[in-house]
Design a protein around this motif. Structure first.
Motif, PDB file in Angstrom:
ATOM      1  N   ASP A  48      61.731   0.360 -27.975  1.00 45.26           N
ATOM      2  CA  ASP A  48      62.023   1.552 -28.770  1.00 45.26           C
ATOM      3  C   ASP A  48      63.531   1.836 -28.778  1.00 45.26           C
ATOM      4  OD1 ASP A  48      62.663   2.741 -26.347  1.00 45.26           O
ATOM      5  OD2 ASP A  48      60.943   4.091 -26.314  1.00 45.26           O
ATOM      6  N   ASP A  49      63.909   2.966 -29.361  1.00 47.28           N
ATOM      7  CA  ASP A  49      65.321   3.300 -29.525  1.00 47.28           C
ATOM      8  C   ASP A  49      66.045   3.522 -28.199  1.00 47.28           C
ATOM      9  OD1 ASP A  49      65.000   3.140 -32.246  1.00 47.28           O
ATOM     10  OD2 ASP A  49      64.639   5.294 -32.507  1.00 47.28           O
ATOM     11  N   THR A  50      65.294   3.775 -27.144  1.00 47.13           N
ATOM     12  CA  THR A  50      65.902   4.009 -25.833  1.00 47.13           C
ATOM     13  C   THR A  50      65.989   2.729 -25.007  1.00 47.13           C
ATOM     14  OG1 THR A  50      63.813   4.527 -24.689  1.00 47.13           O
ATOM     15  CG2 THR A  50      64.918   6.331 -25.850  1.00 47.13           C
ATOM     16  N   GLY A  51      65.485   1.611 -25.578  1.00 46.02           N
ATOM     17  CA  GLY A  51      65.502   0.356 -24.853  1.00 46.02           C
ATOM     18  C   GLY A  51      64.279   0.120 -23.988  1.00 46.02           C
ATOM     19  N   LYS A  52      63.265   0.971 -24.152  1.00 46.50           N
ATOM     20  CA  LYS A  52      62.047   0.862 -23.351  1.00 46.50           C
ATOM     21  C   LYS A  52      60.972   0.093 -24.102  1.00 46.50           C
ATOM     22  CE  LYS A  52      58.518   3.787 -21.157  1.00 46.50           C
ATOM     23  NZ  LYS A  52      58.035   5.183 -20.973  1.00 46.50           N
ATOM     24  N   LEU A  53      60.234  -0.767 -23.377  1.00 50.54           N
ATOM     25  CA  LEU A  53      59.102  -1.460 -23.979  1.00 50.54           C
ATOM     26  C   LEU A  53      57.944  -0.479 -24.158  1.00 50.54           C
ATOM     27  CD1 LEU A  53      58.986  -4.946 -22.213  1.00 50.54           C
ATOM     28  CD2 LEU A  53      58.965  -4.567 -24.685  1.00 50.54           C
TER      29      LEU A  53
END
Length: 259
Positions: A48-53
């Motif tokens: 996602d936009d936060t770098g989280k899977l």
């Protein structure tokens, strides 16, 4: 008499040895689970936009671990090397992969957790919207390697598709006009069109093949105890509504769940 007693003693010793070896070689239940997945396959698993899977599979794996009472380490990796990663014990499971007879030769599968078909995604400005399998030999077809869509295209025959390591690249080429259609699993195709490119792409109305594909969890064939453990957890997730809640969140409903 002495010989008989010696023979019995030897048999008992041999029997104990066999049992001990068998117990030592038996696969124990999982105490933690390392999961591998393609990190570019919306809505199954993506960054996602936060770098989280995030995604259906990420949440499924987390809930699977909770229902098993163990921790889960979820890792993104290249899809074309994911089964070798499982076999070499870099990971313990692939928690969302299409069940095929060919794959059953090298991995063990859980009970099904998802169902889908193979569909075509085309540009919204395409002249022919009702594309069928009969049209594919005359079209520039794109498909991701080592997927059920790739197998379906190969089985149709007479088609020489452009292959991609990620669906991101396939969709980019479709948007740029380098290919005419992307053959893909319906869960991904429907999600990409509705959430990312509703004005630029569309899913053809009829699946490219009539087959319904079932997805499950893949394990090493030696992980017999782990397979039983995972199947028990999946049954609980189906019964308590956890799987339905995940499907509703990420797939828009429960139609993608197995009957």
């Amino acid at each position: 008499m002495t010989r008989i007693l010696a023979s019995i003693a030897a048999s008992l010793i041999f029997g104990v040895t066999v049992l001990t070896i068998g117990s030592a070689n038996a696969q124990e239940p999982f105490t933690k689970l390392t999961v591998g997945a393609d990190p570019h396959y919306r809505p199954i698993s993506f960054v996602d936009d936060t770098g989280k899977l995030v995604g259906f599979d990420v949440e499924f794996a987390e809930e699977l671990g909770k229902h098993m009472g163990i921790s889960v380490d979820y890792q993104g990796m290249a899809w074309d090397g994911i089964i070798p990663a499982l076999q070499s014990k870099k990971i313990d499971a692939i928690t969302n992969i299409v069940i095929t007879e060919e794959r059953k030769k090298v991995v063990a599968f859980s009970q099904p957790i998802m169902k889908q078909t193979i569909v075509g995604v085309i540009g919204s400005n395409a002249e022919k919207k009702d594309v069928t399998a009969d049209d594919l030999p005359s079209m520039k077809v794109g498909v991701m390697v080592n997927t059920s869509a790739a197998s379906a295209i190969a089985a149709l025959g007479g088609i020489e598709p452009t292959t991609y390591n990620t669906l991101v690249d396939a969709y980019n080429d479709l948007l740029l006009g380098r290919i005419d259609i992307v053959a893909v699993e319906s869960v991904n195709g429907g999600y990409i069109v509705s959430s990312q490119y509703p004005d630029k792409l569309l899913v053809v109305p009829t699946p490219l093949t009539p087959d319904v594909k079932l997805n499950g969890v893949a394990l090493r064939q030696s992980d017999v105890a782990g397979l039983a453990q995972i199947n028990e957890a999946i049954t609980k997730m189906k019964e308590d509504g956890t799987l339905a809640a995940i499907a509703t969140k990420w797939l828009g409903g429960t139609s993608g769940l197995p009957d």
